[in-house]
Design a protein around this motif. Structure first.
Motif, PDB file in Angstrom:
ATOM      1  N   GLY A   5      13.320  -6.134 -17.687  1.00  0.00           N
ATOM      2  CA  GLY A   5      14.110  -5.210 -16.873  1.00  0.00           C
ATOM      3  C   GLY A   5      13.822  -5.343 -15.390  1.00  0.00           C
ATOM      4  N   HIS A   6      13.443  -6.549 -14.980  1.00  0.00           N
ATOM      5  CA  HIS A   6      12.973  -6.764 -13.612  1.00  0.00           C
ATOM      6  C   HIS A   6      14.021  -6.493 -12.536  1.00  0.00           C
ATOM      7  CE1 HIS A   6      15.223 -10.551 -13.327  1.00  0.00           C
ATOM      8  NE2 HIS A   6      14.882 -10.736 -14.590  1.00  0.00           N
ATOM      9  N   GLU A   7      15.305  -6.468 -12.905  1.00  0.00           N
ATOM     10  CA  GLU A   7      16.346  -6.251 -11.891  1.00  0.00           C
ATOM     11  C   GLU A   7      16.160  -4.935 -11.140  1.00  0.00           C
ATOM     12  OE1 GLU A   7      16.980  -7.042 -15.008  1.00  0.00           O
ATOM     13  OE2 GLU A   7      18.283  -8.812 -15.109  1.00  0.00           O
ATOM     14  N   VAL A   8      15.448  -3.991 -11.752  1.00  0.00           N
ATOM     15  CA  VAL A   8      15.278  -2.685 -11.131  1.00  0.00           C
ATOM     16  C   VAL A   8      14.529  -2.782  -9.801  1.00  0.00           C
ATOM     17  CG1 VAL A   8      13.074  -2.027 -12.214  1.00  0.00           C
ATOM     18  CG2 VAL A   8      14.757  -0.274 -11.689  1.00  0.00           C
ATOM     19  N   VAL A   9      13.731  -3.850  -9.634  1.00  0.00           N
ATOM     20  CA  VAL A   9      12.954  -3.947  -8.394  1.00  0.00           C
ATOM     21  C   VAL A   9      13.827  -4.299  -7.188  1.00  0.00           C
ATOM     22  CG1 VAL A   9      10.889  -4.647  -9.675  1.00  0.00           C
ATOM     23  CG2 VAL A   9      12.326  -6.397  -8.612  1.00  0.00           C
ATOM     24  N   THR A  10      15.085  -4.671  -7.415  1.00  0.00           N
ATOM     25  CA  THR A  10      15.977  -4.953  -6.285  1.00  0.00           C
ATOM     26  C   THR A  10      16.525  -3.665  -5.674  1.00  0.00           C
ATOM     27  OG1 THR A  10      17.938  -5.137  -7.700  1.00  0.00           O
ATOM     28  CG2 THR A  10      16.655  -7.154  -7.320  1.00  0.00           C
ATOM     29  N   GLU A  11      16.338  -2.551  -6.354  1.00  0.00           N
ATOM     30  CA  GLU A  11      16.820  -1.272  -5.841  1.00  0.00           C
ATOM     31  C   GLU A  11      15.871  -0.736  -4.772  1.00  0.00           C
ATOM     32  OE1 GLU A  11      17.437   1.483  -9.020  1.00  0.00           O
ATOM     33  OE2 GLU A  11      18.342  -0.018 -10.340  1.00  0.00           O
ATOM     34  N   ASP A  12      16.403   0.101  -3.899  1.00  0.00           N
ATOM     35  CA  ASP A  12      15.570   0.754  -2.883  1.00  0.00           C
ATOM     36  C   ASP A  12      14.986   2.025  -3.502  1.00  0.00           C
ATOM     37  OD1 ASP A  12      14.349   1.899  -0.727  1.00  0.00           O
ATOM     38  OD2 ASP A  12      16.068   1.714   0.634  1.00  0.00           O
ATOM     39  N   ARG A  14      12.077   3.447  -2.355  1.00  0.00           N
ATOM     40  CA  ARG A  14      11.029   3.919  -1.451  1.00  0.00           C
ATOM     41  C   ARG A  14      10.973   5.431  -1.340  1.00  0.00           C
ATOM     42  NH1 ARG A  14      12.458   0.002   3.488  1.00  0.00           N
ATOM     43  NH2 ARG A  14      14.531   0.498   2.668  1.00  0.00           N
ATOM     44  N   GLY A  15      12.037   6.095  -1.760  1.00  0.00           N
ATOM     45  CA  GLY A  15      12.030   7.555  -1.726  1.00  0.00           C
ATOM     46  C   GLY A  15      11.426   8.190  -2.961  1.00  0.00           C
ATOM     47  N   LEU A  16      11.100   7.364  -3.970  1.00  0.00           N
ATOM     48  CA  LEU A  16      10.517   7.884  -5.214  1.00  0.00           C
ATOM     49  C   LEU A  16       8.997   7.871  -5.158  1.00  0.00           C
ATOM     50  CD1 LEU A  16      12.742   6.016  -7.842  1.00  0.00           C
ATOM     51  CD2 LEU A  16      13.087   8.310  -6.890  1.00  0.00           C
ATOM     52  N   THR A  17       8.379   8.711  -5.951  1.00  0.00           N
ATOM     53  CA  THR A  17       6.921   8.682  -6.053  1.00  0.00           C
ATOM     54  C   THR A  17       6.491   7.426  -6.815  1.00  0.00           C
ATOM     55  OG1 THR A  17       6.869   9.852  -8.170  1.00  0.00           O
ATOM     56  CG2 THR A  17       6.856  11.201  -6.154  1.00  0.00           C
ATOM     57  N   ALA A 259       8.237  -4.614  -0.271  1.00  0.00           N
ATOM     58  CA  ALA A 259       7.591  -4.856  -1.562  1.00  0.00           C
ATOM     59  C   ALA A 259       6.621  -3.740  -1.913  1.00  0.00           C
ATOM     60  CB  ALA A 259       6.875  -6.205  -1.547  1.00  0.00           C
ATOM     61  N   VAL A 260       5.830  -3.303  -0.939  1.00  0.00           N
ATOM     62  CA  VAL A 260       4.860  -2.227  -1.203  1.00  0.00           C
ATOM     63  C   VAL A 260       5.592  -0.914  -1.453  1.00  0.00           C
ATOM     64  CG1 VAL A 260       2.965  -0.872  -0.239  1.00  0.00           C
ATOM     65  CG2 VAL A 260       3.019  -3.347   0.113  1.00  0.00           C
ATOM     66  N   GLY A 261       6.639  -0.650  -0.676  1.00  0.00           N
ATOM     67  CA  GLY A 261       7.392   0.597  -0.841  1.00  0.00           C
ATOM     68  C   GLY A 261       8.126   0.670  -2.159  1.00  0.00           C
ATOM     69  N   ASN A 262       8.466  -0.502  -2.738  1.00  0.00           N
ATOM     70  CA  ASN A 262       9.170  -0.549  -4.021  1.00  0.00           C
ATOM     71  C   ASN A 262       8.249  -0.934  -5.173  1.00  0.00           C
ATOM     72  OD1 ASN A 262      12.328  -0.267  -3.919  1.00  0.00           O
ATOM     73  ND2 ASN A 262      11.724  -1.230  -2.013  1.00  0.00           N
ATOM     74  N   CYS A 263       6.934  -0.898  -4.947  1.00  0.00           N
ATOM     75  CA  CYS A 263       5.971  -1.350  -5.965  1.00  0.00           C
ATOM     76  C   CYS A 263       6.116  -0.547  -7.255  1.00  0.00           C
ATOM     77  CB  CYS A 263       4.545  -1.210  -5.429  1.00  0.00           C
ATOM     78  SG  CYS A 263       3.275  -1.691  -6.607  1.00  0.00           S
ATOM     79  N   VAL A 264       6.224  -1.271  -8.369  1.00  0.00           N
ATOM     80  CA  VAL A 264       6.352  -0.638  -9.684  1.00  0.00           C
ATOM     81  C   VAL A 264       5.095  -0.889 -10.527  1.00  0.00           C
ATOM     82  CG1 VAL A 264       8.872  -0.688  -9.744  1.00  0.00           C
ATOM     83  CG2 VAL A 264       7.582  -2.678 -10.547  1.00  0.00           C
ATOM     84  N   ALA A 265       4.033  -1.369  -9.872  1.00  0.00           N
ATOM     85  CA  ALA A 265       2.766  -1.655 -10.567  1.00  0.00           C
ATOM     86  C   ALA A 265       2.992  -2.584 -11.754  1.00  0.00           C
ATOM     87  CB  ALA A 265       2.085  -0.361 -11.015  1.00  0.00           C
ATOM     88  N   CYS A 266       3.771  -3.664 -11.541  1.00  0.00           N
ATOM     89  CA  CYS A 266       3.972  -4.603 -12.641  1.00  0.00           C
ATOM     90  C   CYS A 266       2.638  -5.191 -13.084  1.00  0.00           C
ATOM     91  CB  CYS A 266       4.959  -5.700 -12.247  1.00  0.00           C
ATOM     92  SG  CYS A 266       4.560  -6.569 -10.733  1.00  0.00           S
TER      93      CYS A 266
END
Length: 297
Positions: A5-12, A14-17, A259-266
């Motif tokens: 489901g990696h496509e989710v990392v293309t979304e912005d 940065r406003g989420l926890t 990248a840091v703002g969208n980090c999903v801890a993969c």
């Protein structure tokens, strides 16, 4: 099952926890994994279906559970890390699903079997996939200084030792196999019961790799392969060395902050060397000299 489901990392995001980003990533992975399992099984009702789940990635046990609960997956191949008791015991919940332990040395194989014996774990079917770090692509289970001729990673010696230690467990050789005759020469004649391919599978229509990309890069002989430690996993890797856009300091700064703002801890945040390079005391401080990339991006 390695972050489908990696496509989710293309979304912005940065406003989420941080927790919300991680949850969104894991949910996307499980949803995509279920879709892929159903897609393949419907078209191949009698085939043997396996998945690859990387221990290093966040959500490894969720991926194993998703496959097991589907009752459609026959094997899970586990690599990129050492299987621990909690990982191995999970397979007891799904007796129909076997384990393919991806290892690069006898030491790693013995570690898996010792853990199973110590904790009396019942896994119905086990195989070893011996990945030769001297010839495999992608992440390698070795240190760079141990490559090129080290006896530790001699696939023939590994097969002999595994046959002596665990004669009842089948062995698959992976790395450097691309053609039919290589299965016989490299695998069967060297003490293995099977062979594995990775890169060659990219060139099937089902991989959805474009013809243009294949011809421009993979089939272009001017590009060589390199081995380096730029992956944020902490493992060395073998890559195709292709020219890339030389980024300005401003572009590097923007890339790192995105990248840091969208980090999903993969990868576990405490182990991610990309974050270690660019985050100091909780603040983003881009290191313009670092070549470590964000694997999610």
């Amino acid at each position: 099952a390695a972050a489908p489901g990696h496509e989710v990392v293309t979304e912005d995001m940065r406003g989420l926890t941080k927790g919300a980003r991680i949850s969104k990533f894991l949910q996307a992975n499980m949803a995509s994994q279920r879709e892929q399992i159903d897609y393949v099984r419907e078209r191949n009702p009698y085939g043997i279906l396996g998945e690859n789940a990387m221990l290093k990635l966040t959500g490894y046990r969720k991926a194993v559970r998703t496959a097991g609960e589907s009752k459609k997956v026959d094997f899970t191949a586990s690599g990129a890390g050492m299987l621990a008791e909690k990982d191995l015991k999970q397979f007891e919940q799904f007796p129909h699903m076997g384990l393919i332990a991806i290892v690069s040395s006898v030491v790693a194989a013995r570690g898996v079997m010792r853990c199973i014996a110590q904790h009396n774990i019942d896994i119905k079917r086990i195989m070893f996939c011996v990945e030769d770090p001297n010839t495999a692509g992608g992440h390698l289970g070795a240190k760079e200084k141990d490559l090129n001729g080290s006896k530790r990673y001699d696939p023939v010696l590994i097969a002999e030792q595994l046959e002596h230690l665990f004669p009842h467990i089948p062995r698959i050789l992976a790395g450097g196999i691309a053609y039919r005759d290589q299965y016989n020469e490299k695998a069967f004649q060297s003490g293995y019961q099977g062979g594995g391919i990775g890169i060659r599978g990219l060139f099937n229509q089902e991989s959805e790799l474009t013809q243009e990309l294949m011809e421009e890069y993979y089939f272009n002989r001017i590009y060589e392969t390199v081995v380096n430690g730029n992956s944020p996993t902490g493992y060395i890797g073998r890559y195709l060395n292709v020219p890339r856009h030389v980024q300005t300091p401003e572009e590097i700064d923007a890339y790192v902050r995105w990248a840091v703002g969208n980090c999903v801890a993969c990868i576990n945040m405490k182990e991610c060397t990309f974050l270690q390079a660019h985050v100091k005391d909780g603040e983003v401080v881009p290191d313009l000299e670092s070549e470590i990339f964000c694997i999610g991006q």
